[in-house]
Scaffold this motif. Structure first.
Motif, PDB file in Angstrom:
ATOM      1  N   GLN A 117       0.819  -1.194   0.000  1.00 43.15           N
ATOM      2  CA  GLN A 117       0.000   0.000   0.000  1.00 43.15           C
ATOM      3  C   GLN A 117       0.855   1.246   0.000  1.00 43.15           C
ATOM      4  OE1 GLN A 117      -2.294  -0.634   3.518  1.00 43.15           O
ATOM      5  NE2 GLN A 117      -3.883  -1.759   2.460  1.00 43.15           N
ATOM      6  N   THR A 118       1.885   1.262   0.856  1.00 40.57           N
ATOM      7  CA  THR A 118       2.727   2.454   0.945  1.00 40.57           C
ATOM      8  C   THR A 118       3.404   2.747  -0.373  1.00 40.57           C
ATOM      9  OG1 THR A 118       3.101   2.075   3.293  1.00 40.57           O
ATOM     10  CG2 THR A 118       4.659   3.512   2.181  1.00 40.57           C
ATOM     11  N   SER A 119       3.967   1.730  -1.018  1.00 40.43           N
ATOM     12  CA  SER A 119       4.676   1.978  -2.278  1.00 40.43           C
ATOM     13  C   SER A 119       3.706   2.454  -3.360  1.00 40.43           C
ATOM     14  CB  SER A 119       5.447   0.744  -2.731  1.00 40.43           C
ATOM     15  OG  SER A 119       4.577  -0.342  -2.935  1.00 40.43           O
TER      16      SER A 119
ATOM     17  N   LEU B  84       3.051   6.157  -2.517  1.00 35.02           N
ATOM     18  CA  LEU B  84       4.232   6.968  -2.800  1.00 35.02           C
ATOM     19  C   LEU B  84       4.453   7.100  -4.300  1.00 35.02           C
ATOM     20  CD1 LEU B  84       6.627   5.781   0.029  1.00 35.02           C
ATOM     21  CD2 LEU B  84       5.234   7.849  -0.057  1.00 35.02           C
TER      22      LEU B  84
ATOM     23  N   THR C 197       0.161  12.122   9.189  1.00 36.77           N
ATOM     24  CA  THR C 197       0.316  10.988  10.078  1.00 36.77           C
ATOM     25  C   THR C 197      -0.003  11.432  11.491  1.00 36.77           C
ATOM     26  OG1 THR C 197       1.831   9.298  10.923  1.00 36.77           O
ATOM     27  CG2 THR C 197       2.805  11.406  10.361  1.00 36.77           C
TER      28      THR C 197
ATOM     29  N   ASP D  68      12.475   5.594   8.939  1.00 36.11           N
ATOM     30  CA  ASP D  68      11.092   5.437   8.489  1.00 36.11           C
ATOM     31  C   ASP D  68      10.572   6.668   7.739  1.00 36.11           C
ATOM     32  OD1 ASP D  68      11.160   2.986   9.743  1.00 36.11           O
ATOM     33  OD2 ASP D  68      10.090   3.667  11.530  1.00 36.11           O
TER      34      ASP D  68
ATOM     35  N   ASN E  30      11.144   7.544   2.830  1.00 38.97           N
ATOM     36  CA  ASN E  30      10.268   7.356   1.665  1.00 38.97           C
ATOM     37  C   ASN E  30       9.231   8.459   1.524  1.00 38.97           C
ATOM     38  OD1 ASN E  30      11.502   5.051   0.670  1.00 38.97           O
ATOM     39  ND2 ASN E  30      10.234   3.700   1.921  1.00 38.97           N
ATOM     40  N   GLN E  31       8.608   8.846   2.647  1.00 42.12           N
ATOM     41  CA  GLN E  31       7.585   9.884   2.573  1.00 42.12           C
ATOM     42  C   GLN E  31       8.194  11.232   2.155  1.00 42.12           C
ATOM     43  OE1 GLN E  31       8.000   7.850   5.267  1.00 42.12           O
ATOM     44  NE2 GLN E  31       6.034   7.319   6.157  1.00 42.12           N
TER      45      GLN E  31
END
Length: 137
Positions: A1-3, A6, A19, A29, A32-33
């Motif tokens: 989901q995250t990838s 992004l 967040t 952590d 990536n964001q």
């Protein structure tokens, strides 16, 4: 989901990532964001970021040498960079009177126009070319 998210963020003209979890205890952590919002801000690569801000160490494990990126270094510098460039941080006590009751909602995203490559898989073009090369052998 995250990838998948992004990948979509990288193709948007504007994006806001929210967040409720502070991430300053494990800076790795964050990469990536932040990199999705401002590519290169935290370094040329995830490894360069880890060397600069995550106290990267080579450790021995039962499966062989590995890198430990769970630490933090130069955290005041990182915090200053993030608050200047990409982060707005508000504590619950600062906004408690403004908060509505907690509500959870699923928001479906139509990823129909996004290639499989952007969503983390290989693109349909590369899978077609690999299929045609396999059939010609």
């Amino acid at each position: 989901q995250t990838s998948a998210v992004l990948g979509l963020v990288r193709h948007c003209a504007r994006a806001v990532l929210c967040t409720g979890t502070p991430s300053l205890t494990k800076p790795f952590d964050l990469f990536n964001q932040v990199d999705a919002l401002r590519p290169g801000l935290l370094g040329a690569s995830k490894r360069a970021f880890a060397e600069t801000y995550c106290d990267l160490k080579l450790v021995s494990t039962t499966s062989g040498p590995s890198y430990d990126r769970s630490g933090g270094s130069r955290l005041q510098e990182l915090h200053a960079l993030l608050t200047k460039e990409v982060m707005i941080r508000r504590l619950k006590s600062q906004v408690l009177c403004d908060l509505p009751p907690k509500r959870r909602q699923v928001v479906p995203v139509d990823a129909g126009n996004v290639s499989r490559k952007t969503r983390g898989g290989e693109s349909s073009e590369s899978s077609e070319s690999s299929e045609s090369s396999e059939s010609s052998e």
